[in-house]
Enzyme design. Structure first.
Site, PDB file in Angstrom:
ATOM      1  N   SER A  42       0.760  -1.241  -0.023  1.00 17.73           N
ATOM      2  CA  SER A  42       0.065   0.027  -0.070  1.00 17.73           C
ATOM      3  C   SER A  42       0.911   1.309  -0.050  1.00 17.73           C
ATOM      4  O   SER A  42       1.561   1.508   0.771  1.00 17.73           O
ATOM      5  CB  SER A  42      -0.980   0.039   1.406  1.00 17.73           C
ATOM      6  OG  SER A  42      -1.658  -1.129   1.359  1.00 17.73           O
ATOM      7  N   HIS A  73      -3.280   0.040  -5.103  1.00 17.28           N
ATOM      8  CA  HIS A  73      -2.784  -1.343  -5.546  1.00 17.28           C
ATOM      9  C   HIS A  73      -2.856  -1.595  -6.924  1.00 17.28           C
ATOM     10  O   HIS A  73      -3.538  -2.524  -7.503  1.00 17.28           O
ATOM     11  CB  HIS A  73      -3.405  -2.272  -4.746  1.00 17.28           C
ATOM     12  CG  HIS A  73      -3.019  -2.372  -3.361  1.00 17.28           C
ATOM     13  ND1 HIS A  73      -2.055  -3.059  -2.866  1.00 17.28           N
ATOM     14  CD2 HIS A  73      -3.827  -1.997  -2.209  1.00 17.28           C
ATOM     15  CE1 HIS A  73      -2.023  -2.841  -1.694  1.00 17.28           C
ATOM     16  NE2 HIS A  73      -3.142  -2.384  -1.222  1.00 17.28           N
ATOM     17  N   HIS A  95      -5.025  -9.158  -2.012  1.00 17.13           N
ATOM     18  CA  HIS A  95      -4.992  -9.534  -0.739  1.00 17.13           C
ATOM     19  C   HIS A  95      -6.048 -10.561  -0.397  1.00 17.13           C
ATOM     20  O   HIS A  95      -6.850 -10.787  -1.065  1.00 17.13           O
ATOM     21  CB  HIS A  95      -5.394  -8.365   0.480  1.00 17.13           C
ATOM     22  CG  HIS A  95      -4.418  -7.267   0.390  1.00 17.13           C
ATOM     23  ND1 HIS A  95      -4.447  -6.352  -0.638  1.00 17.13           N
ATOM     24  CD2 HIS A  95      -3.789  -6.997   1.235  1.00 17.13           C
ATOM     25  CE1 HIS A  95      -3.432  -5.711  -0.408  1.00 17.13           C
ATOM     26  NE2 HIS A  95      -2.964  -5.667   0.727  1.00 17.13           N
ATOM     27  N   TYR A  97      -8.308 -10.764   1.647  1.00 18.26           N
ATOM     28  CA  TYR A  97      -9.758 -10.510   1.939  1.00 18.26           C
ATOM     29  C   TYR A  97     -10.411  -9.994   0.761  1.00 18.26           C
ATOM     30  O   TYR A  97     -11.612  -9.787   0.643  1.00 18.26           O
ATOM     31  CB  TYR A  97      -9.532  -9.182   3.041  1.00 18.26           C
ATOM     32  CG  TYR A  97      -8.970  -8.079   2.252  1.00 18.26           C
ATOM     33  CD1 TYR A  97      -9.424  -7.255   1.413  1.00 18.26           C
ATOM     34  CD2 TYR A  97      -7.884  -7.698   2.926  1.00 18.26           C
ATOM     35  CE1 TYR A  97      -8.756  -6.165   0.843  1.00 18.26           C
ATOM     36  CE2 TYR A  97      -6.982  -6.535   2.551  1.00 18.26           C
ATOM     37  CZ  TYR A  97      -7.637  -5.858   1.362  1.00 18.26           C
ATOM     38  OH  TYR A  97      -6.867  -4.790   1.260  1.00 18.26           O
ATOM     39  N   GLU A  98      -9.782 -10.038  -0.518  1.00 15.11           N
ATOM     40  CA  GLU A  98     -10.507  -9.701  -1.783  1.00 15.11           C
ATOM     41  C   GLU A  98     -11.184 -10.686  -2.521  1.00 15.11           C
ATOM     42  O   GLU A  98     -11.977 -10.873  -3.151  1.00 15.11           O
ATOM     43  CB  GLU A  98      -9.456  -9.096  -2.855  1.00 15.11           C
ATOM     44  CG  GLU A  98      -8.761  -7.992  -2.352  1.00 15.11           C
ATOM     45  CD  GLU A  98      -7.850  -7.295  -3.522  1.00 15.11           C
ATOM     46  OE1 GLU A  98      -8.052  -6.932  -4.397  1.00 15.11           O
ATOM     47  OE2 GLU A  98      -6.750  -7.230  -2.892  1.00 15.11           O
ATOM     48  N   ALA A 125       2.219  -1.889   4.404  1.00 14.50           N
ATOM     49  CA  ALA A 125       1.944  -0.950   5.439  1.00 14.50           C
ATOM     50  C   ALA A 125       1.252  -1.775   6.688  1.00 14.50           C
ATOM     51  O   ALA A 125       0.612  -2.757   6.380  1.00 14.50           O
ATOM     52  CB  ALA A 125       0.662   0.097   4.827  1.00 14.50           C
ATOM     53  N   MET A 226      -2.445  -6.998   6.704  1.00 13.74           N
ATOM     54  CA  MET A 226      -3.226  -8.171   5.972  1.00 13.74           C
ATOM     55  C   MET A 226      -2.760  -8.711   5.064  1.00 13.74           C
ATOM     56  O   MET A 226      -3.184  -9.223   3.829  1.00 13.74           O
ATOM     57  CB  MET A 226      -4.554  -7.139   5.510  1.00 13.74           C
ATOM     58  CG  MET A 226      -5.338  -6.574   6.645  1.00 13.74           C
ATOM     59  SD  MET A 226      -6.651  -5.433   6.142  1.00 13.74           S
ATOM     60  CE  MET A 226      -6.957  -4.682   7.511  1.00 13.74           C
ATOM     61  N   SER A 227      -1.266  -8.799   4.823  1.00 13.75           N
ATOM     62  CA  SER A 227      -0.591  -9.372   3.679  1.00 13.75           C
ATOM     63  C   SER A 227       0.770 -10.062   4.306  1.00 13.75           C
ATOM     64  O   SER A 227       0.893 -10.340   5.501  1.00 13.75           O
ATOM     65  CB  SER A 227      -0.370  -8.294   2.822  1.00 13.75           C
ATOM     66  OG  SER A 227       0.606  -7.330   3.279  1.00 13.75           O
ATOM     67  N   ASN A 250       0.229   3.854  10.727  1.00 13.08           N
ATOM     68  CA  ASN A 250      -0.600   4.403  11.690  1.00 13.08           C
ATOM     69  C   ASN A 250      -0.322   3.568  13.137  1.00 13.08           C
ATOM     70  O   ASN A 250       0.327   2.305  13.135  1.00 13.08           O
ATOM     71  CB  ASN A 250      -1.984   4.100  11.517  1.00 13.08           C
ATOM     72  CG  ASN A 250      -2.202   2.628  11.231  1.00 13.08           C
ATOM     73  OD1 ASN A 250      -2.080   2.101   9.882  1.00 13.08           O
ATOM     74  ND2 ASN A 250      -2.999   1.999  12.033  1.00 13.08           N
ATOM     75  N   HIS A 261      -8.335   3.740   5.693  1.00 12.25           N
ATOM     76  CA  HIS A 261      -7.499   3.460   4.491  1.00 12.25           C
ATOM     77  C   HIS A 261      -6.812   4.676   3.920  1.00 12.25           C
ATOM     78  O   HIS A 261      -5.702   4.521   3.589  1.00 12.25           O
ATOM     79  CB  HIS A 261      -8.343   2.603   3.207  1.00 12.25           C
ATOM     80  CG  HIS A 261      -7.673   2.230   2.225  1.00 12.25           C
ATOM     81  ND1 HIS A 261      -6.432   1.273   2.498  1.00 12.25           N
ATOM     82  CD2 HIS A 261      -7.677   2.310   1.102  1.00 12.25           C
ATOM     83  CE1 HIS A 261      -6.028   1.059   1.269  1.00 12.25           C
ATOM     84  NE2 HIS A 261      -6.575   1.565   0.358  1.00 12.25           N
TER      85      HIS A 261
HETATM   86  N1  HPA Z   1      -4.396  -2.972  10.835  1.00 13.66           N
HETATM   87  C1  HPA Z   1      -4.204  -3.750   9.759  1.00 13.66           C
HETATM   88  N2  HPA Z   1      -3.610  -3.603   8.841  1.00 13.66           N
HETATM   89  C2  HPA Z   1      -3.039  -2.425   8.381  1.00 13.66           C
HETATM   90  C3  HPA Z   1      -3.093  -1.457   9.368  1.00 13.66           C
HETATM   91  C4  HPA Z   1      -3.875  -1.561  10.606  1.00 13.66           C
HETATM   92  O1  HPA Z   1      -4.032  -0.925  11.510  1.00 13.66           O
HETATM   93  N3  HPA Z   1      -2.445  -0.364   8.980  1.00 13.66           N
HETATM   94  C5  HPA Z   1      -2.001  -0.633   7.663  1.00 13.66           C
HETATM   95  N4  HPA Z   1      -2.403  -1.763   7.441  1.00 13.66           N
END
Ligand code: HPA
Length: 287
Positions: A42, A73, A95, A97-98, A125, A226-227, A250, A261
């Site tokens: 990301s 992406h 990902h 989740y897709e 990320a 998530m990856s 974050n 996001h």
């Molecule tokens: N949680 C999950 N996946 C993420 C986050 C998060 O806070 N930030 C970037 N990818």
């Protein structure tokens, strides 16, 4: 059960023929002979723009390649020169989740392997759960927790092809110690304050609740996303060397208010120059 492109979701078992079909298609579209793979997460796609004499191949053209659907992406392979090496970058990734199977998500890594690539640098990320981490910092992955895999969604589930790798691959040094040392040295020399820690993969796409975050921290993670972990497992299964880098987009550690996001992408933009400098430095000094 089938997904939106009609593929079986839970039990999709791909084979060497699938990986070789993708690899042969790619090899026919470029004169470059990449030796290092780059997975750009990301907000990190910008690094692909620095690849010289690039051949760009949209994922949608490559047989079997999954196509990303998420903002930030855009999906294409970018093959060319970076810091004196020939690289093949995944500009964007899909990902779990897709809605793709784990084997579909990790097919690009198998295609890299089939093309003779022996080393992969994976980026993502991630949300910081270590209290010391701040948004915009870079974390070197020293280990991971495969939470999704522990509950069954491991990309190696299904028949094992011994010609691709062992049934029970070791994950003790999943993140190559020599490459980690190299990243530390480059960070020191370029004045980048490099964090280190354990990355945990969750399926997403919902972000973590405050109770999730307390659990994640308690069981030993420093960052969450998530990856990456599924890709690393497949790379290690195929005997590839792996370097993993997270952009802490974050912080979840300080009783976070809300995660979006957009925030993840914005922090990605801010920290890209640091992460790009680190990756280029590592590439320049890799053998
Ligand atoms: N949680 C999950 N996946 C993420 C986050 C998060 O806070 N930030 C970037 N990818």
């Amino acid at each position: 059960m089938t997904n939106f492109v009609g593929e079986h979701l839970t039990d999709e078992f791909l084979t060497r023929a699938d990986y070789e079909r993708a690899a042969q298609f790619i090899a026919a579209k470029t004169k470059h002979k990449p030796t290092i793979g780059l997975v750009l997460g990301s907000g990190l796609n910008l690094l692909a723009d620095e690849i010289a004499h690039a051949d760009v191949i949209p994922f949608r053209d490559i047989p079997g390649f999954p196509v990303p659907t998420v903002e930030g992406h855009s999906g294409a392979l970018v093959i060319g020169g970076l810091s004196g090496k020939t690289v093949m970058a995944l500009r964007g990734r899909v990902h779990y989740y897709e809605g793709h199977s784990m084997q579909r998500v990790t097919l690009p890594i198998r295609a890299m392997r089939a093309l003779g690539i022996g080393t992969v640098i994976v980026t993502n990320a991630a949300g910081g759960v270590n209290e010391k981490f701040h948004a915009g910092e870079v974390m070197l992955l020293t280990d991971h927790i495969n939470l999704v895999g522990m509950t069954g969604a491991n990309p190696l589930r299904g028949p094992n092809d011994d010609s691709l790798g062992p049934r029970f691959p070791d994950m003790t040094h999943a993140y190559d110690p020599a490459l980690c040392d190299l990243a530390r040295a480059v960070a020191r020399e370029t004045g980048i304050a490099l964090r280190e820690g354990v990355y945990m993969m969750l399926a997403g796409p919902s972000f973590e609740s405050p109770a999730d975050v307390r659990f994640i921290r308690l069981i030993g993670a420093d960052a969450v996303g998530m990856s990456t972990v599924a890709e690393v497992i497949v790379a290690r299964h195929g005997g590839m060397r792996v370097l993993g880098l997270s952009l802490i987009s974050n912080s979840l550690a300080h009783g976070h208010d809300k995660v979006s996001h957009e925030e993840v992408l914005a922090a990605g933009k801010r920290a890209v120059p640091q992460l790009a400098a680190l990756i280029k430095g590592v590439l320049a000094r890799m053998d």
